[in-house]
Write a protein that holds these residues in place. Sequence first.
Motif, PDB file in Angstrom:
ATOM      1  N   ILE A   1       0.813  -1.221   0.000  1.00  0.00           N
ATOM      2  CA  ILE A   1       0.000   0.000   0.000  1.00  0.00           C
ATOM      3  C   ILE A   1       0.848   1.273   0.000  1.00  0.00           C
ATOM      4  N   PRO A   2       1.846   1.412   0.908  1.00  0.00           N
ATOM      5  CA  PRO A   2       2.661   2.640   0.880  1.00  0.00           C
ATOM      6  C   PRO A   2       3.346   2.867  -0.468  1.00  0.00           C
ATOM      7  N   ASN A   3       3.842   1.777  -1.082  1.00  0.00           N
ATOM      8  CA  ASN A   3       4.495   1.914  -2.386  1.00  0.00           C
ATOM      9  C   ASN A   3       3.515   2.366  -3.458  1.00  0.00           C
TER      10      ASN A   3
ATOM     11  N   LEU B   1       0.740   4.129  -2.962  1.00  0.00           N
ATOM     12  CA  LEU B   1       0.409   5.530  -2.704  1.00  0.00           C
ATOM     13  C   LEU B   1       1.531   6.451  -3.167  1.00  0.00           C
ATOM     14  N   TRP B   2       2.773   6.007  -2.967  1.00  0.00           N
ATOM     15  CA  TRP B   2       3.923   6.794  -3.420  1.00  0.00           C
ATOM     16  C   TRP B   2       3.900   6.935  -4.945  1.00  0.00           C
TER      17      TRP B   2
END
Length: 248
Positions: free
Chosen positions: A224-226, A228-229
């Motif tokens: 998820i963080p990747n 969003l990035w």
Amino acid sequence: MDYLQGRAARDKSFSYEVVIVDDGSVDGTKRVAFDFTRKYTFDNVRVIPLGKNQGKGEAIRKGMMHSRGELLLMLDADGATKVTDLEKLENQILAVAREENSIRDPASKHSDFRIGDVQVSAFGSRAHLEEKAIATRKWYRNFLMKGFHLVVLLAAGSGIRDTQCGFKMFTRAAARRLFTNIHLKRWCFDVELVFLCKRFNIPMLEISVKWSEIPGSKVSMLSIPNMLWELALMSVGYRTGMWKIHQA
């Protein structure tokens, strides 16, 4: 291959190729892929080994740019989507392509045309399965899914409910234009495709397909963080002009 060979036997005008992109795998994928090339000949099955992992988006881009067909289908190797559903995408693309061609050239309305010359895209979709999935998934997974959909809406706009299904078809002209411009190399390249389709006014079709959960998915909570990035990078890249768009 059984499906493609069977269809070619029934329809002598039907031709095909399978392009297997090996994105630096460390299992037996490359060996199996080359076995298929020997079994079915290079004309029907080709392998593109990338050497080292470059990301799904880059693997798809290379496969699309090396493809020779008038209609180009991308599909995940895990078989989560039934290959026979390509006919649903194909038929709807053909209908829209005929309409687009008749608008562009009214004199050709009733004559043959090359479908690959018209720009149309079709997105396989699991949106019709969403209600059942919501009922069976953990609350936090549903929360993350809704949050991701909101971010996608802000980054690429509306139009496609399920951007991440790995089953998409493009006419040759649309694929060349889209994948010449794609920047994202990993998970969110699908969202960038939606953004670019809108930028180029390429018609987008969202078509329900059969889909089943396959164990071993590479997408996890840590993805998820990747993702969003990547969406933030795309938004900044296009809005500031850092990412150039080639019109040709």
